[in-house]
Write an enzyme that holds these catalytic residues in place. Structure first.
Site, PDB file in Angstrom:
ATOM      1  N   GLY A 136      46.095  88.886   8.728  1.00 12.75           N
ATOM      2  CA  GLY A 136      46.879  90.118   8.786  1.00 12.75           C
ATOM      3  C   GLY A 136      47.242  90.540   7.372  1.00 12.75           C
ATOM      4  O   GLY A 136      46.569  91.374   6.765  1.00 12.75           O
ATOM      5  N   THR A 163      45.895 100.119  16.709  1.00 12.43           N
ATOM      6  CA  THR A 163      46.465 101.294  17.381  1.00 12.43           C
ATOM      7  C   THR A 163      45.310 102.130  17.941  1.00 12.43           C
ATOM      8  O   THR A 163      44.365 102.450  17.207  1.00 12.43           O
ATOM      9  CB  THR A 163      47.329 102.097  16.376  1.00 12.43           C
ATOM     10  OG1 THR A 163      48.324 101.216  15.844  1.00 12.43           O
ATOM     11  CG2 THR A 163      48.011 103.286  17.037  1.00 12.43           C
ATOM     12  N   ILE A 342      77.764 101.016  17.478  1.00 12.71           N
ATOM     13  CA  ILE A 342      78.685 102.142  17.700  1.00 12.71           C
ATOM     14  C   ILE A 342      78.728 102.524  19.183  1.00 12.71           C
ATOM     15  O   ILE A 342      79.766 102.917  19.710  1.00 12.71           O
ATOM     16  CB  ILE A 342      78.307 103.331  16.782  1.00 12.71           C
ATOM     17  CG1 ILE A 342      78.646 102.955  15.329  1.00 12.71           C
ATOM     18  CG2 ILE A 342      79.015 104.627  17.207  1.00 12.71           C
ATOM     19  CD1 ILE A 342      78.161 103.940  14.285  1.00 12.71           C
ATOM     20  N   GLU A 368      51.321  98.166   8.686  1.00 14.27           N
ATOM     21  CA  GLU A 368      50.765  98.638   7.405  1.00 14.27           C
ATOM     22  C   GLU A 368      51.337  97.856   6.220  1.00 14.27           C
ATOM     23  O   GLU A 368      51.607  98.404   5.155  1.00 14.27           O
ATOM     24  CB  GLU A 368      50.953 100.150   7.244  1.00 14.27           C
ATOM     25  CG  GLU A 368      50.151 100.883   8.303  1.00 14.27           C
ATOM     26  CD  GLU A 368      49.869 102.334   7.994  1.00 14.27           C
ATOM     27  OE1 GLU A 368      49.723 102.671   6.816  1.00 14.27           O
ATOM     28  OE2 GLU A 368      49.762 103.103   8.962  1.00 14.27           O
ATOM     29  N   THR A 370      53.830  94.113   5.768  1.00 14.40           N
ATOM     30  CA  THR A 370      55.226  93.714   6.017  1.00 14.40           C
ATOM     31  C   THR A 370      56.083  94.013   4.780  1.00 14.40           C
ATOM     32  O   THR A 370      55.562  94.287   3.688  1.00 14.40           O
ATOM     33  CB  THR A 370      55.295  92.199   6.293  1.00 14.40           C
ATOM     34  OG1 THR A 370      54.805  91.523   5.117  1.00 14.40           O
ATOM     35  CG2 THR A 370      54.454  91.789   7.492  1.00 14.40           C
TER      36      THR A 370
HETATM   37  C1  FAD Z   1      52.328  97.956  16.772  1.00 15.82           C
HETATM   38  C2  FAD Z   1      51.341  97.547  15.713  1.00 15.82           C
HETATM   39  C3  FAD Z   1      50.339  98.435  15.343  1.00 15.82           C
HETATM   40  C4  FAD Z   1      49.380  98.065  14.383  1.00 15.82           C
HETATM   41  N1  FAD Z   1      48.339  98.921  14.114  1.00 15.82           N
HETATM   42  C5  FAD Z   1      47.323  98.483  13.306  1.00 15.82           C
HETATM   43  C6  FAD Z   1      46.147  99.271  13.138  1.00 15.82           C
HETATM   44  O1  FAD Z   1      46.015 100.382  13.695  1.00 15.82           O
HETATM   45  N2  FAD Z   1      45.135  98.775  12.373  1.00 15.82           N
HETATM   46  C7  FAD Z   1      45.223  97.560  11.739  1.00 15.82           C
HETATM   47  O2  FAD Z   1      44.276  97.177  11.059  1.00 15.82           O
HETATM   48  N3  FAD Z   1      46.348  96.780  11.882  1.00 15.82           N
HETATM   49  C8  FAD Z   1      47.386  97.209  12.648  1.00 15.82           C
HETATM   50  N4  FAD Z   1      48.512  96.415  12.835  1.00 15.82           N
HETATM   51  C9  FAD Z   1      48.568  95.103  12.177  1.00 15.82           C
HETATM   52  C10 FAD Z   1      49.624  94.999  11.082  1.00 15.82           C
HETATM   53  O3  FAD Z   1      49.229  95.728   9.948  1.00 15.82           O
HETATM   54  C11 FAD Z   1      49.844  93.497  10.815  1.00 15.82           C
HETATM   55  O4  FAD Z   1      50.529  92.975  11.935  1.00 15.82           O
HETATM   56  C12 FAD Z   1      50.633  93.255   9.550  1.00 15.82           C
HETATM   57  O5  FAD Z   1      49.880  93.609   8.417  1.00 15.82           O
HETATM   58  C13 FAD Z   1      51.066  91.778   9.418  1.00 15.82           C
HETATM   59  O6  FAD Z   1      50.019  90.891   9.672  1.00 15.82           O
HETATM   60  P1  FAD Z   1      50.238  89.668  10.708  1.00 15.82           P
HETATM   61  O7  FAD Z   1      50.799  90.264  11.932  1.00 15.82           O
HETATM   62  O8  FAD Z   1      48.962  88.930  10.815  1.00 15.82           O
HETATM   63  O9  FAD Z   1      51.348  88.763  10.020  1.00 15.82           O
HETATM   64  P2  FAD Z   1      51.099  87.600   8.945  1.00 15.82           P
HETATM   65  O10 FAD Z   1      50.260  88.105   7.846  1.00 15.82           O
HETATM   66  O11 FAD Z   1      50.653  86.364   9.654  1.00 15.82           O
HETATM   67  O12 FAD Z   1      52.579  87.387   8.396  1.00 15.82           O
HETATM   68  C14 FAD Z   1      53.531  86.507   9.023  1.00 15.82           C
HETATM   69  C15 FAD Z   1      54.755  86.437   8.097  1.00 15.82           C
HETATM   70  O13 FAD Z   1      54.373  85.838   6.841  1.00 15.82           O
HETATM   71  C16 FAD Z   1      54.722  86.695   5.769  1.00 15.82           C
HETATM   72  N5  FAD Z   1      53.749  86.588   4.683  1.00 15.82           N
HETATM   73  C17 FAD Z   1      52.388  86.631   4.758  1.00 15.82           C
HETATM   74  N6  FAD Z   1      51.848  86.542   3.535  1.00 15.82           N
HETATM   75  C18 FAD Z   1      52.870  86.464   2.658  1.00 15.82           C
HETATM   76  C19 FAD Z   1      52.968  86.363   1.249  1.00 15.82           C
HETATM   77  N7  FAD Z   1      51.889  86.361   0.463  1.00 15.82           N
HETATM   78  N8  FAD Z   1      54.204  86.268   0.674  1.00 15.82           N
HETATM   79  C20 FAD Z   1      55.328  86.289   1.452  1.00 15.82           C
HETATM   80  N9  FAD Z   1      55.298  86.393   2.799  1.00 15.82           N
HETATM   81  C21 FAD Z   1      54.096  86.478   3.388  1.00 15.82           C
HETATM   82  C22 FAD Z   1      54.731  88.088   6.382  1.00 15.82           C
HETATM   83  O14 FAD Z   1      55.490  88.997   5.601  1.00 15.82           O
HETATM   84  C23 FAD Z   1      55.331  87.819   7.748  1.00 15.82           C
HETATM   85  O15 FAD Z   1      56.723  87.759   7.640  1.00 15.82           O
HETATM   86  C24 FAD Z   1      49.483  96.790  13.755  1.00 15.82           C
HETATM   87  C25 FAD Z   1      50.518  95.917  14.108  1.00 15.82           C
HETATM   88  C26 FAD Z   1      51.439  96.267  15.080  1.00 15.82           C
HETATM   89  C27 FAD Z   1      52.500  95.268  15.466  1.00 15.82           C
END
Ligand code: FAD
Length: 384
Positions: A136, A163, A342, A368, A370
């Site tokens: 991700g 999405t 509130i 897009e 975190t």
């Molecule tokens: C409703 C929804 C719609 C979405 N739509 C799309 C879409 O249309 N297309 C698409 O491609 N993606 C989409 N996503 C995916 C979204 O972009 C990812 O969920 C997001 O980038 C985080 O990736 P992950 O969920 O794998 O979390 P992870 O990368 O596994 O992260 C887990 C935790 O570790 C932290 N972390 C990871 N790496 C680091 C670092 N280097 N330093 C500090 N902390 C770190 C993160 O901040 C987070 O808190 C969507 C997600 C949701 C929930």
């Protein structure tokens, strides 16, 4: 830091867009949104209507059937929609910034002629696939592969959290064409629904943004012609980072809209609800919350419109869009949280809008990139 002037005046087009969305939303969204939320229905007919209003091709030039506006108008459109329903704002943002935005910025003329008019009018809904189950934040480490075979690429793998993964008529998909670890080893493809070997998988059951469809994309020996490559082989990941620079402005706008909606609902309620023989807004504990909420929203708005203004002026906005997205999304969560507070016990029920803003807001600190990843982008930029 970047020195730049910003026009703080709300333009005529922005006023027109805001009014149009308020009128449209009160008739076409508000009466149905809790039903869509409960049943996780992605309301496709609504998106066709948004297309007719020009809201599904806000940044697409007139020559390709779009509204031909800039980012300032785009921010206004997303935030006004999200003030009503964040999940409609999220889907609109993903369609405009990600799928359509990728094609608009990097596709060749033939591809633009073929896809942009359909996307800009919402005849087709667009999806964009970067994220995978195991990659991700670390998207550059993706495992979906595209192997060249003559004039075709054979794609195998899966994307998740996409999405419009099920309802999308076309997807821009990034797959590995080179070595793991090589940022120039990934390529973007335009893949139409119905292409053999391309299917949708599991639809997610989510905390919030429930009317925005989120699903898996699956590729099993999916043959895609080389004419569907966007730009050149190897450019897909670098293109994606640029697409996300614009996309993050749209998530900042989404956050801003949710925060404004949560604030306005809480402000109104605080004047109506009486305890100890006075409106709760007369208690300093409540009025100070409202003051903090309003101030944070104002700051988020300034950062978001500043990033939009810089983008409209052709500047690199990697840092500014990350700052706007980071700040506005955290503000949306804080404001929505105080909004529930509130409303008291009523804020915890589905009879009032506070709980939905609270659930929807959380996506903004995740999608897009975190908040932690935004800090990575910002810190790299200020330390280089
Ligand atoms: C409703 C929804 C719609 C979405 N739509 C799309 C879409 O249309 N297309 C698409 O491609 N993606 C989409 N996503 C995916 C979204 O972009 C990812 O969920 C997001 O980038 C985080 O990736 P992950 O969920 O794998 O979390 P992870 O990368 O596994 O992260 C887990 C935790 O570790 C932290 N972390 C990871 N790496 C680091 C670092 N280097 N330093 C500090 N902390 C770190 C993160 O901040 C987070 O808190 C969507 C997600 C949701 C929930």
């Amino acid at each position: 830091m970047t020195d730049s002037a910003i026009d703080f005046e709300v333009g005529e087009n922005q006023e027109m867009i805001a009014k149009m969305i308020q009128d449209f939303g009160s008739k076409e969204i508000k009466p149905f949104m809790m039903q869509w939320d409960e049943s996780q229905e992605f309301p496709i007919p609504l998106f066709r209507k948004l297309g007719a209003l020009g809201l599904m091709g806000v940044l697409v030039p007139h020559e390709y059937g779009g509204a031909g506006f800039g980012y300032q108008e785009y921010v206004t459109a997303i935030s006004e929609l999200s003030k009503i329903d964040g999940s409609i704002g999220l889907s609109m943002a993903a369609h405009n910034s990600l799928c359509t935005g990728h094609i608009l910025q990097f596709a060749n003329e033939e591809q633009k002629q073929k896809y942009l008019p359909k996307l800009a009018t919402a005849e087709w809904i667009g999806a964009w696939g970067l994220t995978e189950p195991n990659t991700g934040s670390d998207a550059g480490n993706m495992r979906t592969v595209a192997v060249r075979e003559g004039d075709y690429y054979l794609i195998n793998g899966a994307k998740n959290f996409i999405t419009h993964g099920r309802s999308g008529n076309v997807a821009v998909v990034i797959a590995r064409t080179g070595n793991v670890g090589d940022s120039h080893g990934m390529t973007a493809f335009i893949i139409e629904k119905g292409t053999a070997g391309f299917s949708a998988g599991k639809k997610e059951n989510k905390l919030g943004m429930r009317a925005s469809e989120t699903a898996e994309l699956i590729f099993t020996d999916c043959r895609v012609h080389k004419s569907q490559v966007i730009g050149k082989e190897g450019e897909g990941f670098v293109q994606s980072l640029k697409v996300l620079d614009g996309g993050r402005i749209s998530i900042a706008a989404l956050s801003l809209g949710i925060a404004k909606g949560a604030f306005e609902a809480a402000l109104k309620y605080s004047k109506e609800r009486h305890q100890f023989n006075q409106p709760i807004s007369a208690f300093q504990g409540i009025s100070f919350k409202l003051a903090e909420m309003a101030t944070k929203i104002e700051a988020a708005s300034l950062l978001t419109y500043r990033a939009a203004s810089l983008k409209d002026n052709g500047k690199n906005v990697s840092r500014e869009s990350a700052m706007a997205k980071l700040f506005a999304s955290e503000v949306a969560v804080e404001v929505a949280n105080e909004g529930v507070q509130i409303f008291g016990g009523y804020g915890y029920t589905k009879d009032f809008p506070a709980e939905k803003y609270y659930r929807d807001a959380k996506l903004c600190t995740i999608g897009e990139g975190t908040s932690e990843i935004q800090k990575l982008v910002i810190s790299r930029s200020i330390l280089k």
